[in-house]
Scaffold this active site. Structure first.
Site, mmCIF file in Angstrom:
data_model
loop_
_atom_site.group_PDB
_atom_site.id
_atom_site.type_symbol
_atom_site.label_atom_id
_atom_site.label_comp_id
_atom_site.label_asym_id
_atom_site.label_seq_id
_atom_site.Cartn_x
_atom_site.Cartn_y
_atom_site.Cartn_z
ATOM 1 N N HIS A 1 0.819 -1.217 0.000
ATOM 2 C CA HIS A 1 0.000 0.000 0.000
ATOM 3 C C HIS A 1 0.856 1.272 0.000
ATOM 4 O O HIS A 1 0.812 2.082 -0.914
ATOM 5 C CB HIS A 1 -0.860 0.061 1.272
HETATM 6 C C1 BDR Z 1 -3.168 0.942 5.270
HETATM 7 O O1 BDR Z 1 -3.427 0.513 6.600
HETATM 8 C C2 BDR Z 1 -2.243 0.088 7.220
HETATM 9 O O2 BDR Z 1 -2.468 -1.093 7.886
HETATM 10 C C3 BDR Z 1 -1.198 -0.001 6.143
HETATM 11 O O3 BDR Z 1 0.070 0.352 6.666
HETATM 12 C C4 BDR Z 1 -1.666 0.985 5.121
HETATM 13 O O4 BDR Z 1 -1.207 2.294 5.406
HETATM 14 C C5 BDR Z 1 -3.871 0.007 4.315
HETATM 15 O O5 BDR Z 1 -5.241 0.016 4.535
#
Ligand code: BDR
Ligand code: CA
Length: 310
Positions: free
Chosen positions: A240
């Protein structure tokens, strides 16, 4: 180099994003501001320092910010990231200091000091620190060059509730402030990050770099992958947060639309939903470049090439 501040709640994918930024001479990382999110603040600020030390970059100042969202209690994600938030490799406790200054004061001071529109913010956790800075010092809002953030979802809907993505869900009130701030926004929602999937071949590639950083990235993505495979039957771990940094380095890897995005803060059922007018069915003014696609092969080529330098 382009001046950036990474606002983060590390998190394995946050860690990869930070490393990618540290490996990029095109970027000048002015500081890292930690926020409560995946795990509580005490752990996220510690993790941020562990990551800098791993990369030998103890010169990057790390600040601790807000320990809870603006209006609600903190929701964390140990079920994804493990107890420390950074489970996977064994990393030593950091010895580099945490800065005394509060992250919000650092954001305000830096934006007031640097020339207008010369600093880009990269929030990859809940938006509490950024929103607090904007509330406390409205004069800095116009001085921000751009915000490139990871958060939200449209076609991919939610990963923490059926309607919401984690970063926005944790602090929707903060997200609303940021999305309505008027600062140019680039948004990396789950729609794109779920296309940036690590494969076993990528993990092998990281491991074969034969560096401490390569080993850590392999172990992180391996750990993270387990969750997504079991839960979603996906091919690998979605990277992500590194999408934000990759966008700064090679924006043409990504495509999206300039649209209006509003944040749901009222409904118990859909709190934290990013209501994205993808089909432009309203006349609400566009406030974000909402990314929908990435050329995944080129993204991973960039990532491996840069991580190998550390
Ligand atoms: C986001 O949520 C976190 O758990 C990850 O680091 C990312 O920023 C994804 O939904
Ligand atoms: Ca994150």
């Amino acid at each position: 180099p382009r001046k950036i501040i990474i606002d983060t709640d590390p998190g394995q994918d946050d860690a990869v994003a930070i490393l990618l930024a540290l490996a990029a001479p095109e970027l000048d990382l002015l500081g890292i501001t930690a926020v409560a999110g995946n795990v509580p603040l005490e752990l996220t600020q510690t993790n941020a320092r562990k990551i800098c030390e791993l990369a030998g970059r103890t010169d990057v100042p790390v600040f601790a910010g807000c320990d809870r969202p603006l209006a609600h209690s903190l929701v964390t994600a140990e079920h994804v990231h493990g107890k420390t938030g950074l489970d996977g490799p064994e990393l030593p406790e950091p010895t580099m200091p945490l800065q005394d200054q509060h992250a919000v004061d650092f954001l305000i001071e830096t934006l007031r000091r640097e020339p207008p529109k010369s600093v880009t913010l990269c929030p990859i956790g809940p938006l509490t620190n950024i929103a607090t800075a904007f509330q406390r010092a409205p004069d800095i809002v116009d001085r921000v060059q751009e915000i490139v953030l990871m958060g939200g979802a449209y076609f991919e809907v939610g990963n923490i509730t059926p309607a919401a993505e984690f970063n926005i869900y944790v602090d929707p009130e903060a997200a609303e402030i940021v999305f309505r701030s008027g600062v140019p926004l680039v948004v990396m929602p789950l729609d794109v990050t779920h296309k940036a999937l690590t494969t076993p071949a990528h993990i092998k590639g990281f491991r074969e770099m034969g560096t401490a950083v390569g080993d850590a990235v392999a172990a992180w993505t391996d750990f993270f992958e387990r969750f997504d495979k079991e839960k979603y039957g996906s091919q690998g771990a979605p990277l992500h947060d590194p999408c934000t940094i990759a966008y700064l380095l090679e924006p043409d890897l990504f495509s999206g639309r300039h649209i209006n995005v509003e944040i749901e803060t009222a409904s118990a059922l859909t709190r934290g939903m990013t209501v994205a007018d993808w089909w432009r069915v309203t006349d609400r003014a566009p406030n974000a470049l909402f990314i929908g696609d990435v050329e995944a092969d080129r993204f991973f080529a960039l990532l491996t090439n840069r991580i190998a330098r550390l």
